[in-house]
Design a protein around this motif. Sequence first.
Motif, short mmCIF file in Angstrom:
data_model
loop_
_atom_site.label_atom_id
_atom_site.label_comp_id
_atom_site.label_asym_id
_atom_site.label_seq_id
_atom_site.Cartn_x
_atom_site.Cartn_y
_atom_site.Cartn_z
N ALA A 114 -13.70 -60.58 -25.31
CA ALA A 114 -12.97 -59.59 -26.05
C ALA A 114 -12.90 -58.44 -25.11
O ALA A 114 -13.90 -57.83 -24.77
N ASP A 173 -4.13 -58.64 -26.24
CA ASP A 173 -5.45 -58.98 -25.70
C ASP A 173 -5.31 -60.25 -24.88
O ASP A 173 -4.56 -61.16 -25.26
N SER A 197 0.45 -59.16 -30.68
CA SER A 197 0.16 -58.42 -31.91
C SER A 197 0.74 -59.12 -33.15
O SER A 197 0.28 -58.88 -34.26
N SER A 219 -7.49 -65.32 -35.67
CA SER A 219 -8.78 -64.89 -35.13
C SER A 219 -8.55 -63.98 -33.93
O SER A 219 -7.41 -63.62 -33.63
N ASP A 220 -9.61 -63.65 -33.22
CA ASP A 220 -9.47 -62.81 -32.04
C ASP A 220 -9.54 -63.67 -30.77
O ASP A 220 -9.75 -64.88 -30.84
N ILE A 221 -9.36 -63.02 -29.64
CA ILE A 221 -9.32 -63.74 -28.36
C ILE A 221 -10.68 -64.38 -28.06
O ILE A 221 -10.75 -65.45 -27.45
N SER A 222 -11.77 -63.77 -28.52
CA SER A 222 -13.10 -64.33 -28.26
C SER A 222 -13.26 -65.72 -28.87
O SER A 222 -13.89 -66.60 -28.28
N LYS A 242 0.41 -62.28 -33.74
CA LYS A 242 -0.44 -63.46 -33.96
C LYS A 242 0.07 -64.75 -33.32
O LYS A 242 -0.10 -65.84 -33.86
#
Length: 180
Positions: free
Chosen positions: A15, A122, A149, A87-90, A151
């Motif tokens: 992240a 990201d 942004s 979800s997020d990049i992590s 998704k």
Amino acid sequence: MMGVTAALALAVGAAGCGGGDDDAGASTPKGFQSKKTDDFSVALPSGWKIDQNDVQGGKGVFVEARPPGSDINRAQLRVASAHGYDSDISSAVQLAEGEIPVRRPGATRVVSKPIDVPGASDARRVEWTVPAGGGIDAARIVTVLALSSNKVIVNLSMGVSQSQAAAARIDDVVRSLRVG
């Protein structure tokens, strides 16, 4: 989520700050050809054979490219996108980091860092070195995961034998990636 996981797995061969969703385009390096989809664009060395397929019923794209020939050790690039990534990049990085060592036993992660990718909010670059085995030369695998942004997740993964890494111009390919 299962469809997104499948798209990420297709492209595999995390992240921090990313590119900030700006409109700046990445340029096409000299001696390269550009491949553009609705979700991403990327530049590849001229002469590489490029195949494109829609995935997930029009909710993403899968592009595969290789230089001509039949050498199992020649470079290979896969880029997949998936819409509606929640979800997020992590989380995407965890999927990639779990996949590579299973497909290529002995793979060692040597880089995991945030990078700027135009159009991405990201992005992360993750690299592995892979020992020789089973008729395959020692290799380098570079994966870039970029999240917009809106998704859309894009997963670029390039594998190449260590002896051909410079000729494959991995960094030029990575720098050419643009989301959107």
